[in-house]
Design a protein around this motif. Structure first.
Motif, PDB file in Angstrom:
ATOM      1  N   MET A 101     -13.058 -14.069  -1.775  1.00  0.00           N
ATOM      2  CA  MET A 101     -12.187 -12.972  -2.204  1.00  0.00           C
ATOM      3  C   MET A 101     -11.141 -12.720  -1.128  1.00  0.00           C
ATOM      4  O   MET A 101     -11.474 -12.479   0.040  1.00  0.00           O
ATOM      5  N   ASN A 102      -9.859 -12.789  -1.508  1.00  0.00           N
ATOM      6  CA  ASN A 102      -8.767 -12.548  -0.570  1.00  0.00           C
ATOM      7  C   ASN A 102      -8.460 -11.048  -0.496  1.00  0.00           C
ATOM      8  O   ASN A 102      -8.279 -10.398  -1.526  1.00  0.00           O
ATOM      9  N   ILE A 103      -8.380 -10.538   0.722  1.00  0.00           N
ATOM     10  CA  ILE A 103      -8.259  -9.097   0.942  1.00  0.00           C
ATOM     11  C   ILE A 103      -7.010  -8.780   1.759  1.00  0.00           C
ATOM     12  O   ILE A 103      -6.726  -9.438   2.766  1.00  0.00           O
ATOM     13  N   LEU A 104      -6.279  -7.779   1.307  1.00  0.00           N
ATOM     14  CA  LEU A 104      -5.158  -7.223   2.061  1.00  0.00           C
ATOM     15  C   LEU A 104      -5.630  -5.927   2.713  1.00  0.00           C
ATOM     16  O   LEU A 104      -6.147  -5.040   2.030  1.00  0.00           O
ATOM     17  N   VAL A 105      -5.472  -5.817   4.018  1.00  0.00           N
ATOM     18  CA  VAL A 105      -5.882  -4.623   4.755  1.00  0.00           C
ATOM     19  C   VAL A 105      -4.640  -3.799   5.075  1.00  0.00           C
ATOM     20  O   VAL A 105      -3.704  -4.295   5.712  1.00  0.00           O
ATOM     21  N   VAL A 106      -4.631  -2.545   4.617  1.00  0.00           N
ATOM     22  CA  VAL A 106      -3.458  -1.684   4.800  1.00  0.00           C
ATOM     23  C   VAL A 106      -3.877  -0.431   5.560  1.00  0.00           C
ATOM     24  O   VAL A 106      -4.663   0.383   5.063  1.00  0.00           O
ATOM     25  N   ASP A 107      -3.354  -0.290   6.770  1.00  0.00           N
ATOM     26  CA  ASP A 107      -3.658   0.886   7.596  1.00  0.00           C
ATOM     27  C   ASP A 107      -2.592   0.982   8.671  1.00  0.00           C
ATOM     28  O   ASP A 107      -2.179  -0.031   9.237  1.00  0.00           O
ATOM     29  N   ILE A 112      -9.485 -12.107   4.946  1.00  0.00           N
ATOM     30  CA  ILE A 112      -8.323 -11.221   5.073  1.00  0.00           C
ATOM     31  C   ILE A 112      -7.072 -12.093   5.075  1.00  0.00           C
ATOM     32  O   ILE A 112      -6.814 -12.829   6.016  1.00  0.00           O
ATOM     33  N   CYS A 113      -6.324 -12.004   3.986  1.00  0.00           N
ATOM     34  CA  CYS A 113      -5.161 -12.888   3.811  1.00  0.00           C
ATOM     35  C   CYS A 113      -3.886 -12.301   4.397  1.00  0.00           C
ATOM     36  O   CYS A 113      -2.912 -13.021   4.647  1.00  0.00           O
ATOM     37  N   ALA A 114      -3.867 -10.970   4.614  1.00  0.00           N
ATOM     38  CA  ALA A 114      -2.671 -10.331   5.163  1.00  0.00           C
ATOM     39  C   ALA A 114      -3.008  -8.905   5.581  1.00  0.00           C
ATOM     40  O   ALA A 114      -4.039  -8.344   5.195  1.00  0.00           O
ATOM     41  N   GLU A 115      -2.091  -8.322   6.384  1.00  0.00           N
ATOM     42  CA  GLU A 115      -2.217  -6.936   6.806  1.00  0.00           C
ATOM     43  C   GLU A 115      -0.882  -6.227   6.603  1.00  0.00           C
ATOM     44  O   GLU A 115       0.175  -6.863   6.565  1.00  0.00           O
ATOM     45  N   ALA A 116      -0.952  -4.910   6.481  1.00  0.00           N
ATOM     46  CA  ALA A 116       0.261  -4.101   6.376  1.00  0.00           C
ATOM     47  C   ALA A 116      -0.013  -2.761   7.042  1.00  0.00           C
ATOM     48  O   ALA A 116      -1.158  -2.290   7.064  1.00  0.00           O
ATOM     49  N   GLU A 117       1.044  -2.145   7.597  1.00  0.00           N
ATOM     50  CA  GLU A 117       0.837  -0.890   8.314  1.00  0.00           C
ATOM     51  C   GLU A 117       1.425   0.317   7.604  1.00  0.00           C
ATOM     52  O   GLU A 117       1.374   1.424   8.116  1.00  0.00           O
ATOM     53  N   ASN A 118       1.988   0.118   6.406  1.00  0.00           N
ATOM     54  CA  ASN A 118       2.412   1.255   5.585  1.00  0.00           C
ATOM     55  C   ASN A 118       2.459   0.814   4.121  1.00  0.00           C
ATOM     56  O   ASN A 118       2.349  -0.369   3.812  1.00  0.00           O
ATOM     57  N   GLY A 119       2.619   1.791   3.229  1.00  0.00           N
ATOM     58  CA  GLY A 119       2.565   1.493   1.814  1.00  0.00           C
ATOM     59  C   GLY A 119       3.675   0.597   1.316  1.00  0.00           C
ATOM     60  O   GLY A 119       3.459  -0.265   0.447  1.00  0.00           O
ATOM     61  N   ALA A 120       4.881   0.791   1.832  1.00  0.00           N
ATOM     62  CA  ALA A 120       6.004  -0.042   1.401  1.00  0.00           C
ATOM     63  C   ALA A 120       5.762  -1.502   1.760  1.00  0.00           C
ATOM     64  O   ALA A 120       5.980  -2.412   0.949  1.00  0.00           O
ATOM     65  N   GLU A 121       5.289  -1.733   2.977  1.00  0.00           N
ATOM     66  CA  GLU A 121       4.973  -3.092   3.404  1.00  0.00           C
ATOM     67  C   GLU A 121       3.820  -3.664   2.576  1.00  0.00           C
ATOM     68  O   GLU A 121       3.794  -4.856   2.261  1.00  0.00           O
ATOM     69  N   MET A 128      -0.548   7.520   5.327  1.00  0.00           N
ATOM     70  CA  MET A 128       0.305   6.588   6.065  1.00  0.00           C
ATOM     71  C   MET A 128       1.759   7.046   6.005  1.00  0.00           C
ATOM     72  O   MET A 128       2.143   7.753   5.070  1.00  0.00           O
ATOM     73  N   PRO A 129       2.578   6.634   6.972  1.00  0.00           N
ATOM     74  CA  PRO A 129       4.009   6.948   6.905  1.00  0.00           C
ATOM     75  C   PRO A 129       4.708   6.096   5.851  1.00  0.00           C
ATOM     76  O   PRO A 129       4.137   5.133   5.341  1.00  0.00           O
ATOM     77  N   VAL A 130       5.946   6.443   5.526  1.00  0.00           N
ATOM     78  CA  VAL A 130       6.818   5.740   4.579  1.00  0.00           C
ATOM     79  C   VAL A 130       6.338   5.918   3.139  1.00  0.00           C
ATOM     80  O   VAL A 130       7.049   6.443   2.292  1.00  0.00           O
ATOM     81  N   MET A 131       5.120   5.454   2.839  1.00  0.00           N
ATOM     82  CA  MET A 131       4.545   5.604   1.509  1.00  0.00           C
ATOM     83  C   MET A 131       3.032   5.655   1.658  1.00  0.00           C
ATOM     84  O   MET A 131       2.436   4.755   2.256  1.00  0.00           O
ATOM     85  N   ASP A 132       2.396   6.702   1.121  1.00  0.00           N
ATOM     86  CA  ASP A 132       0.946   6.809   1.283  1.00  0.00           C
ATOM     87  C   ASP A 132       0.200   5.960   0.260  1.00  0.00           C
ATOM     88  O   ASP A 132       0.784   5.379  -0.659  1.00  0.00           O
ATOM     89  N   GLY A 133      -1.119   5.863   0.446  1.00  0.00           N
ATOM     90  CA  GLY A 133      -1.923   4.991  -0.394  1.00  0.00           C
ATOM     91  C   GLY A 133      -1.963   5.392  -1.850  1.00  0.00           C
ATOM     92  O   GLY A 133      -2.037   4.540  -2.739  1.00  0.00           O
TER      93      GLY A 133
END
Length: 247
Positions: A3-9, A30-39, A58-63
């Motif tokens: 299972m491929n997982i994107l971690v956003v925090d 874990i296939c990718a990471e992001a530090e905000n909702g837009a990303e 999160m900043p910019v756009m919340d979960g």
């Protein structure tokens, strides 16, 4: 099957902790990471993960707003919310996400939630998000596709929405884009910021500067900084006049 997982925090340490909890488990990658909702939305388009571990605050756009935009995608990933704040639990569960984890995340809880998510196929995940009840109270962006890429338009930059059959044109500071959201859903989500002037148009309340009549006597709204002419239907004239008079 992995299972491929994107971690956003927005906290790097939180992302590293999830990495450490899963690093010896071959069922999850874990296939990718992001530090905000837009990303995060960009990473979903690019990597097509099976699941997102999604921080709420999160900043910019919340979960919660990310979950709203995911619901419009054809093959959305499953969503497990993560947060340190218990007061978000009720709103997060209203999205019918597949899980909700409180920080600090424990390995046993994480693996249990991932296993539950694994049991859902793509069609079931799509139905879960289609049935979500997230309101637009915290919504700050419109999500549009431009030449295959996602474009995020701040709500505060939008002048109006105008419908044409199944598509809606978004007129904003930088120009205009077409989205596939319905005018009705936009009206529900953004009722505090936009007002309906016609069955096919919503206008930003803050952008209306007055009313005028065209050369055949039809009432139109005047919108600050642009010359676009939007007609007010007879059904809505009285309401719009009251709004302009009392603002």
């Amino acid at each position: 099957m992995t299972m491929n997982i994107l971690v956003v925090d927005d906290e790097e340490l939180a992302r590293q902790r999830i990495q450490s909890l899963l690093q010896e488990n071959s069922e999850y990658k874990i296939c990718a990471e992001a530090e905000n909702g837009a990303e995060a939305l960009m990473m979903v388009e690019r990597h097509q993960p099976d699941l997102i571990l999604l921080d709420i605050s999160m900043p910019v756009m919340d979960g919660l707003e990310v979950a709203k935009h995911l619901s419009g995608m054809p093959n959305p990933p499953a969503v497990i919310f993560t947060t340190a704040y218990g007061e978000y639990a009720l709103e997060a569960f209203s999205t019918k996400a597949t899980g909700y984890l409180m920080k600090p995340i424990r390995q046993e809880q994480l693996l249990k939630s991932l296993q539950q998510a694994r049991s859902l196929n793509r069609a079931q995940r799509s139905k879960v998000l289609d049935d979500n009840e997230v309101t637009g109270a915290g919504r700050k962006h419109i999500c549009a596709r431009m030449r295959g890429n996602l474009e995020l338009i701040p709500i505060e930059d939008v002048y109006y929405f105008q419908a044409d059959q199944k598509y809606v044109t978004v007129r904003h500071k930088q120009g205009e884009v077409i989205i596939e959201e319905s005018l009705k859903s936009l009206e529900t989500d953004l009722a505090d910021k936009f007002i309906r002037i016609h069955r096919n148009a919503l206008v930003a309340k803050s952008r209306i500067t007055g009313l005028a009549k065209n050369n055949i006597g039809r009432v139109q709204v005047k919108i600050e900084k642009i010359d676009d002419q939007l007609e007010v239907s007879r059904r809505h004239v009285a309401e719009i006049r009251r709004f302009v008079r009392n603002r």
